[in-house]
Scaffold this active site. Structure first.
Site, mmCIF file in Angstrom:
data_model
loop_
_atom_site.group_PDB
_atom_site.id
_atom_site.type_symbol
_atom_site.label_atom_id
_atom_site.label_comp_id
_atom_site.label_asym_id
_atom_site.label_seq_id
_atom_site.Cartn_x
_atom_site.Cartn_y
_atom_site.Cartn_z
ATOM 1 N N CYS A 114 -20.548 -70.632 37.073
ATOM 2 C CA CYS A 114 -20.535 -71.552 35.933
ATOM 3 C C CYS A 114 -19.087 -71.858 35.544
ATOM 4 C CB CYS A 114 -21.301 -70.928 34.766
ATOM 5 S SG CYS A 114 -21.437 -71.986 33.320
ATOM 6 N N CYS A 115 -18.254 -70.816 35.430
ATOM 7 C CA CYS A 115 -16.832 -71.032 35.114
ATOM 8 C C CYS A 115 -16.159 -71.847 36.211
ATOM 9 C CB CYS A 115 -16.114 -69.693 34.970
ATOM 10 S SG CYS A 115 -16.369 -68.848 33.395
ATOM 11 N N CYS A 195 -16.381 -70.506 25.405
ATOM 12 C CA CYS A 195 -17.647 -71.230 25.340
ATOM 13 C C CYS A 195 -18.631 -70.492 24.423
ATOM 14 C CB CYS A 195 -18.259 -71.332 26.729
ATOM 15 S SG CYS A 195 -17.356 -72.407 27.848
ATOM 16 N N CYS A 198 -20.928 -67.555 25.702
ATOM 17 C CA CYS A 198 -20.239 -66.375 26.247
ATOM 18 C C CYS A 198 -19.244 -65.773 25.261
ATOM 19 C CB CYS A 198 -19.509 -66.749 27.534
ATOM 20 S SG CYS A 198 -20.607 -67.427 28.785
ATOM 21 N N CYS A 221 -12.021 -66.254 32.970
ATOM 22 C CA CYS A 221 -12.830 -67.370 33.447
ATOM 23 C C CYS A 221 -12.466 -67.781 34.867
ATOM 24 C CB CYS A 221 -12.681 -68.564 32.523
ATOM 25 S SG CYS A 221 -10.996 -69.149 32.382
HETATM 26 S S1 SF4 Z 1 -17.395 -69.240 29.661
HETATM 27 FE FE1 SF4 Z 1 -19.630 -69.126 29.970
HETATM 28 S S2 SF4 Z 1 -20.488 -71.169 29.529
HETATM 29 FE FE2 SF4 Z 1 -18.231 -71.354 29.732
HETATM 30 S S3 SF4 Z 1 -17.930 -71.968 31.825
HETATM 31 FE FE3 SF4 Z 1 -17.749 -69.730 31.794
HETATM 32 S S4 SF4 Z 1 -19.829 -68.890 32.185
HETATM 33 FE FE4 SF4 Z 1 -20.004 -71.110 31.704
#
Ligand code: SF4
Length: 242
Positions: A114-115, A195, A198, A221
């Site tokens: 996701c990151c 985010c 998280c 991240c």
């Molecule tokens: S901090 Fe969480 S929501 Fe944001 S990009 Fe990374 S995994 Fe995704």
């Protein structure tokens, strides 16, 4: 920037920190330097220093699509307050999202990926053409950040961390001296703000990032991985996507 020039720049500015480092870099490398900012809990300090030198310095802001509305509001507030004229809100590739995170819940299952699609890839694209990347990380944040240096080489790019040696007290004093507005979430216990899914309230001046990915092994991240994919201060990068 070739390796010879990169090393020469690195040597010329070695030993400088804070505004003493930031000011000559911004002046000497106009058009070749970009600042990366999360507009988070401590971001106002670096952004204020940048604005004091050149309000038109490019500022890259990663709008992951998962940020707190308070962060987006704070971004607007700081842009107005500081007079920044080139804040670039960078968003993830819609194709990457459609393929890998169609339901928007990838953070629950594979947070590193996701990151990777919401932060790392968009940042890599946004930094194309820039020789110097400036960010506001500090050694007092602990973990691998405790070894941060104000300047480091990363492939064909120089990384500058003018606030590497700042303490929590230095940040507070700077904010108070310049009457800078605080991120609204700091008032309800958030020490470090990323985010929404998280980030939880918590942390302290001894461990300000305790509220980031709390309860998991993840601590970074990935946007500060080295150019060759080795971990500078975080987990190994997720596999490349499309
Ligand atoms: S901090 Fe969480 S929501 Fe944001 S990009 Fe990374 S995994 Fe995704």
């Amino acid at each position: 920037m070739n390796a010879q020039e990169l090393n020469a720049v690195h040597e010329s500015y070695a030993g400088l920190e804070g505004r003493e480092l930031l000011e000559p870099l911004i002046r000497d490398f106009k058009g070749r330097l970009a600042v990366v900012s999360s507009f988070g809990a401590e971001s106002a300090v670096l952004l204020h220093m940048v604005a004091q030198v050149d309000k038109s310095t490019p500022i890259i802001f990663l709008d992951t699509g998962k940020l707190f509305w308070e962060t987006l509001s704070y971004r607007s507030q700081l842009i107005d307050r500081l007079g920044l004229t080139d804040v670039r809100s960078i968003q993830p590739d819609s194709v990457d999202l459609a393929i890998h995170d169609p339901d928007g819940d990838l953070h629950k299952t594979v947070a590193d990926q996701c990151c990777h699609i919401r932060k790392t890839i968009p940042l890599q694209k946004a930094l194309e053409g820039f020789d110097i990347m400036v960010s506001g990380r500090k050694r007092y944040h602990g973990g691998a950040r405790k070894n941060l240096t104000a300047l480091s080489l990363d492939g064909a790019r120089l990384k500058a961390e003018p606030l590497a040696g700042f303490s929590a007290l230095d940040i507070d004093l700077y904010m108070a001296t310049h009457k800078l507005p605080r991120h609204p979430l700091t008032e309800i216990g958030y020490f470090s703000i990323g985010c929404e899914p998280c980030t939880t309230p918590g942390g302290s001046t001894d461990d300000p990032r305790a509220g980031r990915w709390a309860g998991t092994a993840k601590t970074e991240c990935g946007i500060h991985w080295s150019h060759n994919g080795s971990a500078i201060d975080g987990p190994q990068p997720a596999p490349s996507v499309h």
